[in-house]
Design an enzyme around this catalytic site. Structure first.
Site, mmCIF file in Angstrom:
data_model
loop_
_atom_site.group_PDB
_atom_site.id
_atom_site.type_symbol
_atom_site.label_atom_id
_atom_site.label_comp_id
_atom_site.label_asym_id
_atom_site.label_seq_id
_atom_site.Cartn_x
_atom_site.Cartn_y
_atom_site.Cartn_z
ATOM 1 N N HIS A 33 0.863 -1.179 0.000
ATOM 2 C CA HIS A 33 0.000 0.000 0.000
ATOM 3 C C HIS A 33 0.901 1.231 0.000
ATOM 4 O O HIS A 33 1.566 1.536 0.989
ATOM 5 C CB HIS A 33 -0.906 -0.018 1.234
ATOM 6 C CG HIS A 33 -1.991 1.010 1.204
ATOM 7 N ND1 HIS A 33 -3.095 0.907 0.392
ATOM 8 C CD2 HIS A 33 -2.140 2.180 1.887
ATOM 9 C CE1 HIS A 33 -3.885 1.949 0.575
ATOM 10 N NE2 HIS A 33 -3.324 2.741 1.467
ATOM 11 N N LYS A 45 -10.026 6.384 -4.333
ATOM 12 C CA LYS A 45 -9.020 7.397 -4.005
ATOM 13 C C LYS A 45 -7.667 6.941 -4.498
ATOM 14 O O LYS A 45 -7.312 5.763 -4.376
ATOM 15 C CB LYS A 45 -8.980 7.646 -2.488
ATOM 16 C CG LYS A 45 -7.968 8.704 -2.095
ATOM 17 C CD LYS A 45 -8.205 9.229 -0.690
ATOM 18 C CE LYS A 45 -7.592 8.373 0.373
ATOM 19 N NZ LYS A 45 -7.644 9.025 1.697
ATOM 20 N N LYS A 99 -3.587 7.598 -4.151
ATOM 21 C CA LYS A 99 -2.503 8.176 -3.373
ATOM 22 C C LYS A 99 -1.432 8.662 -4.331
ATOM 23 O O LYS A 99 -0.832 7.854 -5.067
ATOM 24 C CB LYS A 99 -1.916 7.134 -2.419
ATOM 25 C CG LYS A 99 -2.874 6.694 -1.322
ATOM 26 C CD LYS A 99 -2.949 7.729 -0.224
ATOM 27 C CE LYS A 99 -3.686 7.186 0.990
ATOM 28 N NZ LYS A 99 -3.770 8.183 2.064
ATOM 29 N N ASP A 146 -5.364 11.886 -2.920
ATOM 30 C CA ASP A 146 -4.751 12.271 -1.650
ATOM 31 C C ASP A 146 -3.269 12.501 -1.895
ATOM 32 O O ASP A 146 -2.533 11.580 -2.231
ATOM 33 C CB ASP A 146 -4.961 11.175 -0.605
ATOM 34 C CG ASP A 146 -4.426 11.562 0.769
ATOM 35 O OD1 ASP A 146 -3.930 12.698 0.914
ATOM 36 O OD2 ASP A 146 -4.513 10.734 1.690
ATOM 37 N N GLU A 189 -7.288 15.995 -1.609
ATOM 38 C CA GLU A 189 -7.028 15.877 -0.171
ATOM 39 C C GLU A 189 -5.610 16.333 0.178
ATOM 40 O O GLU A 189 -4.640 15.857 -0.404
ATOM 41 C CB GLU A 189 -7.234 14.427 0.270
ATOM 42 C CG GLU A 189 -7.026 14.180 1.752
ATOM 43 C CD GLU A 189 -7.342 12.751 2.149
ATOM 44 O OE1 GLU A 189 -6.992 12.360 3.283
ATOM 45 O OE2 GLU A 189 -7.939 12.009 1.340
ATOM 46 N N ASP A 240 -6.797 17.146 5.853
ATOM 47 C CA ASP A 240 -6.704 15.876 6.575
ATOM 48 C C ASP A 240 -5.669 16.005 7.684
ATOM 49 O O ASP A 240 -6.008 16.257 8.842
ATOM 50 C CB ASP A 240 -6.355 14.743 5.627
ATOM 51 C CG ASP A 240 -6.170 13.410 6.356
ATOM 52 O OD1 ASP A 240 -6.601 13.310 7.523
ATOM 53 O OD2 ASP A 240 -5.601 12.477 5.777
ATOM 54 N N LYS A 243 -10.948 11.842 11.865
ATOM 55 C CA LYS A 243 -10.357 10.566 12.277
ATOM 56 C C LYS A 243 -10.359 10.532 13.793
ATOM 57 O O LYS A 243 -9.876 11.470 14.432
ATOM 58 C CB LYS A 243 -8.930 10.417 11.749
ATOM 59 C CG LYS A 243 -8.829 10.373 10.233
ATOM 60 C CD LYS A 243 -7.398 10.262 9.762
ATOM 61 C CE LYS A 243 -7.314 10.267 8.240
ATOM 62 N NZ LYS A 243 -5.919 10.239 7.737
ATOM 63 N N GLU A 283 -13.831 6.317 4.355
ATOM 64 C CA GLU A 283 -12.834 5.415 3.774
ATOM 65 C C GLU A 283 -12.450 4.344 4.784
ATOM 66 O O GLU A 283 -11.277 4.006 4.952
ATOM 67 C CB GLU A 283 -11.610 6.186 3.284
ATOM 68 C CG GLU A 283 -10.926 7.036 4.323
ATOM 69 C CD GLU A 283 -9.618 7.647 3.820
ATOM 70 O OE1 GLU A 283 -8.830 6.923 3.180
ATOM 71 O OE2 GLU A 283 -9.399 8.835 4.074
#
Length: 375
Positions: A21, A166, A168, A197, A223, A248, A272, A326
């Site tokens: 990831h 999304k 990255k 993001d 983001e 964020d 979050k 998410e």
């Protein structure tokens, strides 16, 4: 005092991910979480999770530091405290340790889980009640390979698991990132929403160039394009572009939220529970956004099932959640440490039934994956 806290255990757990990831600051091959087990004199146990991303590459707290903080400072302060008074316990911890929001979040979750079990109600009821029973959940396409990301998105659309994706970006040059995103958006068209993001990776000049191209490509949300400390840059970008800009890393708790709304720095806030310091501070952050007309998005620290479901209870209690969530963390893991994994169906995460979080620890899996019992 109805029941008092008798022990607080913090356990490091390493779970493998289904694939690498990639974020702008790290590439994850596994996820490390701190599982909190809080026991009380009435025999009730509450569970919580404290999880961050990429060791110290994302923020100030690491899994190892979180465990040390809980073991050395937070747990001793809680022993003997009223297990039914969540506010009282958290107020005491605020005097014992400054910051350490992720660690405190794991403890607050365990306190709320125990209290829900004690009263026979879900955690969302303790927060005022769930106004929705399911939450839309996006998926992050983070392989870095355009064709592979398109294939993955098509698969999840066909399975009715996700219809928002999304990307990255920020590891490569702006032009390469824009080309990657634009090809994916063109392939998916109106069948899916696509967000990006940047994880703070761009300068303001790079952000202007990148967002202009992404807006033209039809991207739905940008983001945290610039470093969190550069609030002026974020405000100028939000004023300049039509595509919504989301804060964020720039918004942790209610204090950040207040400053961001005063500066008109963002159109959307990513909430979050870990970075807020718990469910209650997250609700305070959301209230400031509501008052200012800022839209909300349910974010993740890529928690496992315990942290994700704790977040879900909080997000289900919010009056507005315009941008969905998410909370896909459990789907990124090859295995889990709960007896029943969360249910994802028809593009949504379904809130578990039952008191507290509605989850139980799988003792065999926990024993297998806990770091202190391996090799």
């Amino acid at each position: 005092m109805n029941a008092h806290i008798t022990s607080v255990e913090a356990i490091l757990v390493d779970l493998p991910t289904i694939r690498a990831h990639q974020l702008s600051m790290a590439t994850m091959q596994q996820q490390t979480m701190v599982i909190v087990r809080l026991r009380s004199s009435d025999g009730i146990e509450g569970i919580g999770e404290a999880t961050t991303i990429g060791g110290l590459s994302y923020g100030e707290e690491s899994p190892e530091g979180i465990k040390l903080t809980i073991d050395t400072y937070l747990a001793p302060a809680l022993i003997g405290q009223d297990a039914t008074n969540v506010n009282g316990a958290m107020l005491k911890l605020s005097k014992v340790a400054r910051g350490n929001r992720v660690a405190k979040c794991g403890i607050e979750t365990a306190l709320l889980d125990a209290q829900g079990k004690r009263l026979g109600v879900p955690v969302s009821t303790l927060l005022g009640g769930a106004v929705r029973k399911t939450l839309p959940v996006l998926w992050t396409l983070a392989s870095g390979d355009t064709a592979r990301d398109i294939d993955e998105a098509e698969m999840f659309l066909a399975e009715r698991r996700h219809h928002t994706f999304k990307l990255k970006i920020g590891r490569r040059g702006v032009r390469d990132d824009v080309a990657h995103v634009s090809k994916i958006k063109a392939a998916l068209g109106d069948r899916a929403n696509v967000t990006v993001d940047v994880n703070q990776a761009w300068s303001e000049v790079e952000a202007v160039r990148g967002i202009e191209a992404l807006e033209a490509a039809g991207v739905d949300l940008i983001e945290q394009p610039t470093p969190r400390e550069q609030r002026g840059a974020l405000a100028r970008l939000a004023a300049r572009f039509i595509v919504p800009i989301m804060a964020d890393e720039g918004v942790a708790g209610p204090e950040d939220a207040l400053e961001l709304v005063q500066g008109a720095c963002a159109d959307v806030f990513a909430l979050k529970i870990a970075k807020s310091g718990g469910l209650y501070p997250m609700l305070r952050t959301a209230a400031i956004a509501d008052a200012a007309g800022v839209s909300l998005y349910g974010g993740t620290m890529l928690e496992g099932s315990i942290g994700s479901i704790a977040s879900a209870h909080g997000f289900c209690a919010l009056a507005q959640l315009a941008w969905g969530t998410e909370l896909f963390g459990p789907l990124l893991l090859k295995d889990d440490i709960v007896t029943a994994r969360p249910l994802y169906r028809d593009f949504d995460l379904h809130l578990p039934e039952g008191p507290g979080l509605g989850l139980e620890i799988d003792e065999d899996k926990l024993a297998f994956y806990r770091r202190d019992k391996r090799g």
